[in-house]
Design a protein around this motif. Structure first.
Motif, PDB file in Angstrom:
ATOM      1  N   ALA A 111       0.805  -1.230   0.000  1.00 26.72           N
ATOM      2  CA  ALA A 111       0.000   0.000   0.000  1.00 26.72           C
ATOM      3  C   ALA A 111       0.837   1.280   0.000  1.00 26.72           C
ATOM      4  O   ALA A 111       0.515   2.232  -0.710  1.00 26.72           O
ATOM      5  CB  ALA A 111      -0.942   0.005   1.199  1.00 26.72           C
ATOM      6  N   ASN A 128      -7.095   8.322  -4.420  1.00 25.82           N
ATOM      7  CA  ASN A 128      -7.910   7.223  -3.913  1.00 25.82           C
ATOM      8  C   ASN A 128      -7.201   6.518  -2.768  1.00 25.82           C
ATOM      9  O   ASN A 128      -5.978   6.404  -2.763  1.00 25.82           O
ATOM     10  CB  ASN A 128      -8.183   6.206  -5.026  1.00 25.82           C
ATOM     11  CG  ASN A 128      -9.050   6.770  -6.111  1.00 25.82           C
ATOM     12  OD1 ASN A 128      -9.959   7.552  -5.851  1.00 25.82           O
ATOM     13  ND2 ASN A 128      -8.773   6.393  -7.337  1.00 25.82           N
ATOM     14  N   LEU A 129      -7.999   6.003  -1.836  1.00 28.99           N
ATOM     15  CA  LEU A 129      -7.458   5.165  -0.777  1.00 28.99           C
ATOM     16  C   LEU A 129      -7.092   3.816  -1.369  1.00 28.99           C
ATOM     17  O   LEU A 129      -7.676   3.389  -2.368  1.00 28.99           O
ATOM     18  CB  LEU A 129      -8.489   4.974   0.329  1.00 28.99           C
ATOM     19  CG  LEU A 129      -9.010   6.245   1.020  1.00 28.99           C
ATOM     20  CD1 LEU A 129     -10.075   5.889   2.045  1.00 28.99           C
ATOM     21  CD2 LEU A 129      -7.882   7.017   1.666  1.00 28.99           C
ATOM     22  N   VAL A 130      -6.151   3.124  -0.757  1.00 30.65           N
ATOM     23  CA  VAL A 130      -5.767   1.797  -1.217  1.00 30.65           C
ATOM     24  C   VAL A 130      -6.695   0.790  -0.564  1.00 30.65           C
ATOM     25  O   VAL A 130      -6.784   0.724   0.669  1.00 30.65           O
ATOM     26  CB  VAL A 130      -4.290   1.487  -0.882  1.00 30.65           C
ATOM     27  CG1 VAL A 130      -3.937   0.060  -1.258  1.00 30.65           C
ATOM     28  CG2 VAL A 130      -3.375   2.475  -1.583  1.00 30.65           C
ATOM     29  N   SER A 131      -7.384   0.007  -1.378  1.00 28.54           N
ATOM     30  CA  SER A 131      -8.305  -1.002  -0.879  1.00 28.54           C
ATOM     31  C   SER A 131      -7.551  -2.027  -0.043  1.00 28.54           C
ATOM     32  O   SER A 131      -6.491  -2.506  -0.428  1.00 28.54           O
ATOM     33  CB  SER A 131      -8.987  -1.695  -2.065  1.00 28.54           C
ATOM     34  OG  SER A 131      -9.869  -2.686  -1.599  1.00 28.54           O
ATOM     35  N   GLY A 132      -8.078  -2.346   1.105  1.00 31.64           N
ATOM     36  CA  GLY A 132      -7.427  -3.292   2.002  1.00 31.64           C
ATOM     37  C   GLY A 132      -6.483  -2.613   2.980  1.00 31.64           C
ATOM     38  O   GLY A 132      -5.983  -3.242   3.900  1.00 31.64           O
ATOM     39  N   THR A 134      -7.281   0.777   4.173  1.00 33.82           N
ATOM     40  CA  THR A 134      -8.042   2.017   4.336  1.00 33.82           C
ATOM     41  C   THR A 134      -7.545   2.859   5.507  1.00 33.82           C
ATOM     42  O   THR A 134      -7.335   4.065   5.359  1.00 33.82           O
ATOM     43  CB  THR A 134      -9.540   1.705   4.509  1.00 33.82           C
ATOM     44  OG1 THR A 134      -9.973   0.936   3.391  1.00 33.82           O
ATOM     45  CG2 THR A 134     -10.364   2.965   4.611  1.00 33.82           C
ATOM     46  N   SER A 137      -4.145   4.224   4.756  1.00 33.85           N
ATOM     47  CA  SER A 137      -4.260   5.243   3.706  1.00 33.85           C
ATOM     48  C   SER A 137      -4.735   6.569   4.282  1.00 33.85           C
ATOM     49  O   SER A 137      -4.174   7.626   3.967  1.00 33.85           O
ATOM     50  CB  SER A 137      -5.227   4.787   2.614  1.00 33.85           C
ATOM     51  OG  SER A 137      -4.757   3.663   1.938  1.00 33.85           O
ATOM     52  N   LYS A 138      -5.765   6.515   5.103  1.00 33.07           N
ATOM     53  CA  LYS A 138      -6.297   7.749   5.686  1.00 33.07           C
ATOM     54  C   LYS A 138      -5.267   8.443   6.565  1.00 33.07           C
ATOM     55  O   LYS A 138      -5.084   9.662   6.489  1.00 33.07           O
ATOM     56  CB  LYS A 138      -7.571   7.450   6.484  1.00 33.07           C
ATOM     57  CG  LYS A 138      -8.764   7.140   5.617  1.00 33.07           C
ATOM     58  CD  LYS A 138      -9.993   6.859   6.462  1.00 33.07           C
ATOM     59  CE  LYS A 138     -11.204   6.589   5.588  1.00 33.07           C
ATOM     60  NZ  LYS A 138     -12.415   6.343   6.396  1.00 33.07           N
TER      61      LYS A 138
END
Length: 153
Positions: A111, A128-132, A134, A137-138
């Protein structure tokens, strides 16, 4: 007459696709909604309108390294350092991230490079946030926003 109507509809559809703009029911191209427009990019079109090229615009950051605040990502703290050269974000160093569990290390090893690539391309935190990943990412984007705030002011 149908041929002309069909051709103009096709031309409008292609133009809308190139500009990512919706077409109204009347067949006119609508303005691009603000959320789809990246503040760090401009569109350039050739004389025939057949080619669109996105180019990053200088962001105006001050050169240097700027450390963002620490944010909790539930499984651990995240803190980044933004590196700016010639007014542009050139790299992001992750100073802290969740890595005490094997799963956290595996997720963040994928990520964090993805996030860095996105924010450098965008020259900011509107990505975009990285899936998995979250929560990481935030926290990463919040810390980076704080660092870039220091680079802006």
């Amino acid at each position: 007459m149908k041929h002309t109507s069909c051709t103009s509809t096709l031309a409008l559809s292609i133009a809308a696709w190139l500009y990512l703009a919706p077409i109204s029911s009347a067949g006119t191209i609508q303005p691009i909604p603000a959320p789809l427009v990246d503040a760090g990019a401009t569109a350039q079109v050739d004389a025939l309108g057949s080619q669109v090229e996105l180019a990053a615009v200088a962001s105006g950051y001050r050169d240097g390294s700027f450390v963002g605040p620490i944010y909790d990502a539930y499984f651990g703290a995240v803190q980044v350092r933004a590196n700016v050269q010639d007014g542009r974000l050139v790299s992001v160093d992750v100073l802290q991230y969740p890595k005490h569990q094997r799963t956290s290390r595996a997720i963040n090893n994928q990520a964090l490079p993805m996030l860095e690539s996105q924010v450098i391309r965008a020259q900011g935190t509107r990505v975009n946030l990285v899936s998995g990943a979250t929560l990481t990412s935030k926290a990463y984007l919040r810390s980076l926003k704080g660092a870039l705030g220091k680079a802006s002011g």
